[in-house]
Design an enzyme around this catalytic site. Structure first.
Site, short mmCIF file in Angstrom:
data_model
loop_
_atom_site.label_atom_id
_atom_site.label_comp_id
_atom_site.label_asym_id
_atom_site.label_seq_id
_atom_site.Cartn_x
_atom_site.Cartn_y
_atom_site.Cartn_z
N ARG A 1 0.82 -1.22 0.00
CA ARG A 1 0.00 0.00 0.00
C ARG A 1 0.85 1.26 0.00
O ARG A 1 0.39 2.32 -0.44
CB ARG A 1 -0.95 -0.01 1.20
CG ARG A 1 -2.09 0.97 1.03
CD ARG A 1 -2.96 1.18 2.26
NE ARG A 1 -3.17 0.04 3.09
CZ ARG A 1 -2.63 -0.10 4.32
NH1 ARG A 1 -1.87 0.84 4.83
NH2 ARG A 1 -2.88 -1.17 5.03
N TYR B 1 -14.19 22.63 -11.35
CA TYR B 1 -14.67 21.35 -11.88
C TYR B 1 -15.85 20.88 -11.02
O TYR B 1 -15.76 20.88 -9.79
CB TYR B 1 -13.49 20.38 -11.80
CG TYR B 1 -13.73 18.99 -12.31
CD1 TYR B 1 -14.02 18.73 -13.65
CD2 TYR B 1 -13.58 17.89 -11.46
CE1 TYR B 1 -14.18 17.44 -14.11
CE2 TYR B 1 -13.73 16.60 -11.91
CZ TYR B 1 -14.04 16.38 -13.24
OH TYR B 1 -14.19 15.10 -13.69
N ASP C 1 -6.05 23.35 -8.79
CA ASP C 1 -6.24 22.30 -9.80
C ASP C 1 -5.56 22.80 -11.07
O ASP C 1 -6.04 23.73 -11.72
CB ASP C 1 -7.74 22.06 -10.01
CG ASP C 1 -8.02 20.92 -10.98
OD1 ASP C 1 -7.19 20.66 -11.87
OD2 ASP C 1 -9.11 20.31 -10.86
N LYS D 1 -5.73 12.96 -17.47
CA LYS D 1 -5.80 13.77 -18.68
C LYS D 1 -4.45 13.75 -19.41
O LYS D 1 -4.11 12.77 -20.03
CB LYS D 1 -6.25 15.19 -18.33
CG LYS D 1 -7.49 15.23 -17.40
CD LYS D 1 -8.73 14.66 -18.06
CE LYS D 1 -9.89 14.40 -17.10
NZ LYS D 1 -10.31 15.52 -16.27
C1 LIG Z 1 -11.14 15.42 -15.12
C2 LIG Z 1 -10.80 16.48 -14.16
C3 LIG Z 1 -10.65 16.20 -12.81
C4 LIG Z 1 -10.91 14.84 -12.21
O1 LIG Z 1 -10.09 13.84 -12.68
P1 LIG Z 1 -10.56 12.31 -12.66
O2 LIG Z 1 -9.30 11.56 -12.86
O3 LIG Z 1 -11.54 12.16 -13.77
O4 LIG Z 1 -11.18 12.04 -11.32
C5 LIG Z 1 -10.30 17.24 -11.98
N1 LIG Z 1 -10.10 18.48 -12.44
C6 LIG Z 1 -10.25 18.79 -13.73
C7 LIG Z 1 -10.02 20.18 -14.17
C8 LIG Z 1 -10.62 17.80 -14.64
O5 LIG Z 1 -10.80 18.12 -15.92
#
Ligand SMILES: *Cc1c(COP(=O)(O)O)cnc(C)c1O
Length: 401
Positions: free
Chosen positions: A66, A120, A192, A217
């Site tokens: 873990r 988001y 973010d 992403k």
């Molecule tokens: C997709 C996204 C997330 C979340 O990511 P996941 O891996 O899908 O949980 C967070 N912030 C932004 C800006 C995003 O586009």
């Protein structure tokens, strides 16, 4: 790490490839990338070694599955190296898990959190549902005109969350000014940074304490792995790591290996996403059916001057607003597209189109638009094909509107 003279593209290639993770003891040389180290149980030589391991730091040490293996540590280290000013990085099974853990690391019952109104949507959900049930108040603020001092008058603020450009509508925030304001008031900054990645916006160099990525992403880049990361400065990394451990958060070695493979080509991929998206955005801007294009590198986008000052590039995700029309006309545009998939997420090599309705996710500001909006992710295809596809889509929209 801040005085590392290497340029970001060089770091992308070299980061996290420690010799002890790519070679074998007593043998010269080694492989290029750390392999997949799969593990749950770690075996100890004797009881004394087991006791010693349990009593010391488990950071980047084989202890139990873990806590990770060199595959994940290598990726985490690479992300830390990409963010000058960072102390360390923790990895999570999704971007949302990373956001949730970062917020839990800094907030406690009774705290107040400032959240950007263009966040988001699942970030908002975590605040309105989970944080609220823990007695933490979320106050939404305008991304472009934040008027932050006004919120201090109502009581102390523990943390401020930024996302720039904003989800769906791409407003650019003044990160250095907000971070300086936060520091002066003893407020933690979380950001973010999924859209730009540290390659085009090193968040900590602009004053952010805790930088979050949905690695799903652009870091992964191939639409086949879910992952998130939290990179923190020396003040906050210990707390982030402890919180991640307490929640039992980790990533599989196979996923870490795929994400590390993606990271090596981030530079070339982002350059092509950037150029393709700019070509499509500039073309869209001149079409009579399009009221507005929401792309930070276009001068009309709110905060464009801040983007030009602070970011070293734009990426493949942006939106546009149609000039009138309804849901059916928008669907006629999207449904017939040949080169765009219809689906959530983004950041892979392929283009995507998504109907978006920002008004549903705003409380501190109002989203007023001339017509329905579409978010595009521009993949690595030839932009000429994408533009021809969109031209046919706009003709379908015109016929339906
Ligand atoms: C997709 C996204 C997330 C979340 O990511 P996941 O891996 O899908 O949980 C967070 N912030 C932004 C800006 C995003 O586009």
């Amino acid at each position: 790490m801040s005085d590392d003279p290497r340029k970001p593209l060089t770091k992308l290639v070299q980061a996290g490839r420690k010799p002890e993770w790519t070679g074998m003891p007593g043998q010269p040389g080694g492989i290029v990338s750390p392999p997949v180290w799969r593990a749950s149980t770690i075996l100890y030589d004797d009881v004394a070694h087991l006791r010693k391991a349990a009593g010391s730091s488990t950071h980047e040490r084989l202890f139990y599955g873990r806590k990770g293996t060199p595959t994940a540590w290598s990726l985490a280290d690479a992300l830390t190296e990409m963010e000058p000013g960072a102390e360390g990085t923790m990895l999570f099974p999704s971007g949302v898990a990373a956001i949730a853990c970062a917020l839990m690391a800094v907030l406690k019952p009774g705290d107040r959190l400032l959240m950007v109104d263009s966040a988001y949507d699942p970030t908002r959900s975590f605040c309105t549902q989970m944080l609220k049930s823990h007695g933490i108040e979320t106050i939404y603020y305008d991304p472009v005109a934040p008027a932050l001092d006004a919120h201090l008058a109502d009581g102390p603020i523990r943390a401020i969350f930024l996302e720039s450009p904003g989800s769906l509508t791409f407003e650019v925030q003044d990160i250095p000014a907000i971070s300086a304001w936060a520091r002066a008031n003893g407020i933690v900054t979380l950001m973010d940074n999924t859209w730009a990645t540290p390659l085009y916006f090193p968040a900590m160099a602009h004053g952010v304490d805790i930088a979050i990525l949905a690695c799903t992403k652009y870091i992964v880049g191939h639409s086949d792995v879910m992952m998130g990361s939290v990179t923190a400065n020396a003040q906050w990394f210990g707390k982030v790591r402890q919180t991640a451990y307490l929640f039992g958060q980790m990533v599989s070695p196979d996923d870490a290996w795929l994400a590390a493979r993606g990271l090596r080509t981030l530079g070339v991929r982002l350059a092509q996403h950037r150029d393709g998206a700019l070509a499509v955005a500039r073309w869209l801007k001149d079409q009579p059916e399009v009221a507005r294009v929401l792309h930070p590198a276009l001068p009309d986008c709110p905060g464009h001057d801040l983007w030009r000052r602070d970011f070293s590039g734009s990426t493949g995700l942006f939106s546009f607003v149609l000039d009138g029309g309804d849901e059916a006309a928008r669907a006629a545009l999207i449904d017939g597209l040949a080169h765009f998939g219809i689906g959530y997420s983004w950041g892979g090599f392929e283009s995507l189109a998504l109907p978006v309705d920002p008004a549903r996710y705003r409380t501190a500001t109002r989203w007023a638009a001339e017509g329905p909006a579409v978010r595009l992710h521009i993949g690595l295809e030839d932009p000429a094909d994408l533009i021809a596809d969109l031209a046919a889509g706009l003709a379908r929209y015109r016929a339906a509107a």
